[in-house]
Enzyme design. Structure first.
Site, PDB file in Angstrom:
ATOM      1  N   HIS A 100       0.848  -1.295   0.072  1.00 49.17           N
ATOM      2  CA  HIS A 100      -0.046   0.055  -0.082  1.00 49.17           C
ATOM      3  C   HIS A 100       0.817   1.257  -0.002  1.00 49.17           C
ATOM      4  CE1 HIS A 100       0.472  -0.016   4.378  1.00 49.17           C
ATOM      5  NE2 HIS A 100       0.174   1.385   4.456  1.00 49.17           N
ATOM      6  N   GLU A 138       6.457   4.923  13.810  1.00 47.77           N
ATOM      7  CA  GLU A 138       5.029   4.722  14.008  1.00 47.77           C
ATOM      8  C   GLU A 138       4.951   4.661  15.724  1.00 47.77           C
ATOM      9  OE1 GLU A 138       2.643   1.602  11.887  1.00 47.77           O
ATOM     10  OE2 GLU A 138       4.747   0.596  11.812  1.00 47.77           O
ATOM     11  N   ASP A 157       7.837  -7.112   8.058  1.00 46.89           N
ATOM     12  CA  ASP A 157       6.914  -6.302   7.985  1.00 46.89           C
ATOM     13  C   ASP A 157       6.889  -4.895   7.180  1.00 46.89           C
ATOM     14  OD1 ASP A 157       3.890  -5.655   8.684  1.00 46.89           O
ATOM     15  OD2 ASP A 157       4.867  -4.442  10.082  1.00 46.89           O
ATOM     16  N   HIS A 196       7.876  -2.288   2.090  1.00 48.84           N
ATOM     17  CA  HIS A 196       7.444  -0.728   2.048  1.00 48.84           C
ATOM     18  C   HIS A 196       8.571  -0.132   1.573  1.00 48.84           C
ATOM     19  CE1 HIS A 196       3.590  -1.810   3.189  1.00 48.84           C
ATOM     20  NE2 HIS A 196       3.468  -1.863   4.326  1.00 48.84           N
TER      21      HIS A 196
END
Ligand code: BG6
Length: 537
Positions: free
Chosen positions: A205, A243, A273, A278
């Site tokens: 994404h 994050e 992850d 990403h």
């Protein structure tokens, strides 16, 4: 708005005619799970509110865990998720319009009979909504469940011929694809036995984020950057994805814990992850050579070139180039959080999910890597990502080389601040260029100033969520922003030596960092040993 051909950015879109999303049913496997609750259902709701979806469209959740009437159950769960996470507030009329096209089929992914029930239900929904049998299957399920799911879809007769002109079947495979190179290949092969490559969309994404897409526009639609974009002018690059969230998510406005990813994350960790997908994808956008054209495969070839040029890490270099760590208890904005090993959370079925007390899953990783090609020879790329850091902030910083030590930079004890181009991925999407400037006044004093571009000031409003863009692209059959098989494998090849070295180390504890801090001391030492520092975000 997204669909106004006049506004389509041709770089990302292929030809405008192919961009229109086609009537279909979106079938979400794992619709009760966290991703669907936080992201997918809110994304579809927003697309519906914006009028971006075709009128012949419905959403069907598939999975276990419903209580009472399955359709009503998923509607309630979706409403709760949308109320919390949607970028546009939920309103009665738009909710009523969305709700009428949302359904749930209860069933296990491993049970072929459940797929037959799903098929019967889909046929009825097709008839109700005027859909010509076209389906997008979104597999928001653990990688291990993917092979059986795609096999059953095919056996149950739900995958149509890729050449079929009247209807289509497309599958969206979520990351991480596998947990190592071998399992990734198995999943890719298994999906390939049911769906042809043009029917397969491997989603990351981050590629749907406006600012990540803008990296290409910035580089190749402006003349000033490309001449400087190489080892001659660039000192190093930092990519940070920070994050605040940990394994459980906290809502500061209500003080509630709103979800848990323990079951998923504990088997995955930050390398699999965030880095394998990403962060390496962002790296590709920053470092790729100009593609031949804006056709999907030309862009994807150029990105693959970066992955193939990464200097392989070896057991010897990993120790000096990669730091992993786990958070311990600490405060973020005045709220106390437990350590990683003490996280516990009820899942949506009210089952207790504690982290094993001896877990060595990394929640933070920092690394230095090199791209061995002419453009980037000798330029370090520093990557860091972690959970429970002081704030949510993702940035790519390009730090240019120092000016020579003459004129204004002649005093080594007071060096000039370097020129930095900072590309903010989130939040406050935009970019800034830090330059040295003379302070007004009779004395010669030099001060760093920033030239700023901010998305919301320039374009207004809140950017659509990445999932909105990507779901529409699948419905339109545009694969530009999805990962090709070779790229997935190349990224796994790069991270495999790290995973193997860690496995062989049998560590019982990892370096620690307190929740609310920027990571362990070891990460500072990694960059400081090169005479550089992490940027303060
Ligand atoms: C997901 C990861 O892919 O991306 C999560 O699995 C992470 O662990 C998330 O929190 C971050 O996405 P975003 O869009 O919030 O930056």
């Amino acid at each position: 708005m997204i669909l106004d051909p006049g506004m389509i950015n041709p770089l990302m879109a292929g030809t405008p005619g192919t961009l229109l999303p086609q009537p279909c049913v979106l079938v979400i496997f794992g619709a009760a799970g966290d991703l669907s609750w936080r992201k997918l259902l809110p994304a579809v709701y927003n697309l519906n509110v914006d009028g971006s979806l075709p009128s012949n469209f419905a959403v069907v959740g598939f999975g276990i865990g419903s209580q009472g009437d399955p359709d009503q159950w998923i509607r309630n769960r979706a409403k709760e998720g949308i109320t919390r996470f949607s970028r546009q507030a939920i309103e009665d009329d738009s909710w009523a319009d969305f709700e009428r096209s949302l359904f749930y089929v209860e069933g296990s992914f491993s049970d072929l009979k459940a797929y037959e029930i799903l098929k019967t239900r889909l046929d009825a929904i097709d008839a109700q909504f005027g859909v010509p049998g076209s389906r997008v299957f979104y597999l928001s399920i653990p990688p291990t469940a993917v092979p059986q799911a795609v096999e059953h879809l095919k056996t149950a007769g739900m995958v149509c011929d890729p050449e079929d002109k009247k209807s289509f079947s497309r599958v969206i495979v979520e990351k991480p694809i596998g947990r190592d190179l071998q399992s990734a290949r198995e999943i890719i092969e298994a999906v390939g036995r049911s769906f042809a490559e043009p029917q397969t969309y491997r989603i990351d994404h981050y590629l749907g984020k406006e600012t990540v897409q803008n990296l290409l526009v910035l580089r190749f639609a402006n003349s000033i950057f490309e001449p400087l974009w190489n080892q001659k002018y660039i000192d190093h690059v930092q990519i940070t994805v920070a994050e605040e969230e940990g394994l459980t998510q906290y809502d500061p406005t209500t003080g509630e814990i709103t979800g848990s990813r323990i079951g998923y994350y504990e088997n995955v960790g930050a390398l699999r992850d965030m880095v394998q997908n990403h962060m390496l994808q962002i790296l590709c956008m920053i470092a790729m050579e100009p593609p031949w054209s804006i056709a999907p495969d030309d862009i994807r070839d150029a990105k693959l070139g970066v992955l193939r040029s990464l200097r392989p890490l070896t057991a010897d270099t990993i120790d000096k180039s990669v730091v992993r760590a786990q958070y311990i208890d600490g405060d973020i904005h005045g709220h106390g959080f437990p350590s990683y090993r003490q996280e516990v959370r009820d899942d949506f079925r009210r089952r207790k999910q504690p982290v094993p007390p001896d877990s060595t899953t990394e929640s933070f990783i920092a690394m230095r890597l090199f791209i061995d090609n002419w453009r980037w020879a000798g330029v370090p790329f520093y990557l860091r990502t972690g959970k429970r850091l002081p704030k949510r902030s993702s940035e790519v910083a390009i730090q240019f080389k120092d000016v020579p030590q003459v004129l204004f930079n002649a005093k080594p004890d007071v060096p000039l601040e370097p020129t930095v181009l900072s590309l903010r991925v989130q939040p406050e999407e935009g970019l800034s260029l830090r330059l040295a400037s003379k302070m007004p006044g009779p004395k010669l004093r030099i001060y760093p100033v920033k030239m700023e571009f901010n998305y919301s000031n320039s374009f207004g409003g809140v950017s659509p969520e990445a999932y909105e863009r990507l779901i529409l692209d699948v419905m339109a059959g545009d694969a530009t922003l999805f990962m090709r098989r070779d790229a997935v494998e190349a990224a796994w090849k790069f991270v495999m030596p790290i995973l193997e070295t860690w496995d062989n180390a049998h560590a019982r504890y990892l370096p620690e960092y307190r929740a609310g801090t920027w990571g362990p001391l070891e990460a500072d030492r990694l960059i400081e040993s090169d005479g550089r520092q992490w940027r303060t975000l």
